[in-house]
Design a protein around this motif. Sequence first.
Motif, PDB file in Angstrom:
ATOM      1  N   ASP A  99       0.822  -1.199   0.000  1.00 12.78           N
ATOM      2  CA  ASP A  99       0.000   0.000   0.000  1.00 12.78           C
ATOM      3  C   ASP A  99       0.866   1.264   0.000  1.00 12.78           C
ATOM      4  N   ALA A 100       1.960   1.247   0.785  1.00 16.28           N
ATOM      5  CA  ALA A 100       2.806   2.435   0.889  1.00 16.28           C
ATOM      6  C   ALA A 100       3.493   2.760  -0.432  1.00 16.28           C
ATOM      7  N   LEU A 101       3.953   1.727  -1.150  1.00 13.98           N
ATOM      8  CA  LEU A 101       4.681   1.942  -2.402  1.00 13.98           C
ATOM      9  C   LEU A 101       3.784   1.817  -3.633  1.00 13.98           C
ATOM     10  N   MET A 102       2.482   1.602  -3.401  1.00 16.13           N
ATOM     11  CA  MET A 102       1.509   1.495  -4.495  1.00 16.13           C
ATOM     12  C   MET A 102       1.904   0.394  -5.479  1.00 16.13           C
ATOM     13  N   LEU A 103       2.240  -0.792  -4.938  1.00 17.40           N
ATOM     14  CA  LEU A 103       2.619  -1.918  -5.771  1.00 17.40           C
ATOM     15  C   LEU A 103       1.369  -2.638  -6.274  1.00 17.40           C
ATOM     16  N   GLY A 104       1.468  -3.204  -7.451  1.00 18.29           N
ATOM     17  CA  GLY A 104       0.321  -3.879  -8.034  1.00 18.29           C
ATOM     18  C   GLY A 104       0.008  -5.216  -7.409  1.00 18.29           C
ATOM     19  N   GLU A 105       0.986  -5.828  -6.746  1.00 20.09           N
ATOM     20  CA  GLU A 105       0.768  -7.142  -6.128  1.00 20.09           C
ATOM     21  C   GLU A 105       1.525  -7.196  -4.807  1.00 20.09           C
ATOM     22  N   LEU A 106       1.181  -8.210  -4.008  1.00 21.07           N
ATOM     23  CA  LEU A 106       1.825  -8.357  -2.712  1.00 21.07           C
ATOM     24  C   LEU A 106       3.307  -8.676  -2.914  1.00 21.07           C
TER      25      LEU A 106
END
Length: 686
Positions: A459-466
């Motif tokens: 969530d913090a780095l706005m990643l598309g996947e875990l």
Amino acid sequence: MDLYEKIRTLPTKPGCYLYKNAEGVVIYVGKAKNLRSRVRSYFLEANQRQNPKTGSLMREAVDVEYIVVDNEREALALENNLIKQRKPRFNILLRDDKTYPYIKLTLHDRHPKVFVTRKLRKDGSAYFGPFFPGNLAYRLVDLIHRSFLIPSCKVDLNRYHPRACLQYYIKRCLGPCVQDLVTNEAYRETIRDVQLFLEGRTEELEKKLSQRMAQAAEDMQFELAARLRDQIVTVHQMQDKQRMASADNEDADVFGFHYENQMLAVNLFHMRGGKMVDRRDFFWEDLPEFLNTSLNDELESEQEEVCHPERSEGPASPPLEEASISTLEPSPDHSAPQIEQENIDARAPIQRAALTDMGTELGEAFSPAVFFSALLKQLYLDQSYVPRSILVPVDFPDRAVLADLLSERTKHRIELAAPQRGDKRSLVDLVCQNAKQSYDQRFRVLQPNQKAIQQALQDALMLGELPTRIECFDISHIQGAETVASMVVWENGEMKKADYRKFQIKTVSGNDDFASMREVIQRRYKRLLDDKKPFPSLVLIDGGLGQLHAAYMALEEIGVTLQPLASIAKKEEIIYVHGQEDEPVVLDRRSPVLHLVQKIRDESHRFAVTYHRKRRQIRDRESELDAIPGVGARTRQRLIQHFGSVRGIKQAAEQNPDALTAVVTKATAAKIQSHFQSEPALPILQ
């Protein structure tokens, strides 16, 4: 003009007032229905003596400014803007200003693109959202890229490029970056389809796609017909998953809090369609000084001034009327004797019991009503979407005015309530229990589980996947000598030392960290491409923006444009995510996410430094210079320190022999020059 004299000139109209200290810095911003009456009330000696918050403010204030508005609603909105602009020390400040993601469609571009953003700007683009939970926006954008073939890379589409990237050749992009690969009309038609999809107009979109699919099949364009068929299937699959701003009446935001030891945890539950879709945590460790007062003191102060107004000293003030038990709204006929005071009647046992149940005793130095009055203004006044129902654990004076202002801005009725009983009260109590758990996890130093940290990192780095695998790189050298690089791997919660890698820099000479990082990244991931191995969830760079951009250039040269890439800068501990450099991620120093990133970064640095020291030891033990007569250990060390490496010494001997005499005698310099000219060079140890 003296401060007391200035107060006499204040108008009696609604507006905002700004207290300043001796340096001219705004230290508090407040609003009032009657500016003169409200500001004058701060100077009552009884108020300053009985309420430490007022006395603390007035001991520091030396000047006051004001802004007049037409009504209380405008004053409420202006107060919020001034607090966010000036950040006064005596106001509650919302430091976590992160919002939920939106999907942005850049309609103003020649070839519009779709991507996720957290900031709304008036730039001609269309924004859709917010999306709950946050990863839903990423999943939708990924689906749009795969189904509608809209570009997902960060290539500039306002100009044409000589060749398309890999995404076009694997049929994941229409290729608008290259001239004549797709017509402007066809691309614009696809963008209209995407817009209908995001707006939720699925019936209209399905009808258009079905007509075009039938036409493509009739024209024997079977590949196009198959793609349109897949898009129709996608529309059906996502119809129930999409959450958009046009939500129904069951949408609600529910607040709860836990206060203890002068530290505060607030939980916000987002209810959409009757179901909880996400939650948000807020924490405060340093609440402003003016909150350090007890509700008992405020009540006693109110009652004393009502019963004995003649005891008050200073400028005269209208008498206070009794607060309403049902609404707890301040009377429009009097000024508040304290800063944003909440008028809680002593005969309101329900409110007292509610505060006690939530872990905040009336005798403690914290005012929930003051706090939530400030928090909700900062959270919702600037938001494009506000749910129809907002539930808070305590009532506060501005509740009705704030609800009216939000209703006016959103064009639909907003219910802002502090329920005292029933199902809604039970829901608020449940959120308060979760706030207690969040407090324990944050302030009692309870380590969250690994999946929670991964989700927070995503969530913090706005990643598309875990993120399941992180590869981190660092460069190590001394003034450009013996430059090496390291790669460490974090995988599923632990460092995977079996996958660590060391690199000798081969193409870069001298002190150039950017070029060294570019070489290492390109070598590593070109190898993965050639071997057809999976890429990590995140590539982490030890360094700032320069190293981050160098790493991206290396990936771009080998055709990789979608790899999540971030860097963590030393000292400031700021995380830069590629594509969002203007919005760096600043995590709390206590954050487990920051601790994880620091742990990986520190391990990479340790591994690089260890390898660099080993290379230096090898260089000191074995060197081509040992074969030159008259060059001993000390001379060799001085030469290496001066020229950086054997390669540097060789270049000096061939290009400018006189440079050697700065370190050795002319005779020794001649021997070194003769050695490199007459004998083949031995392998140089890097």
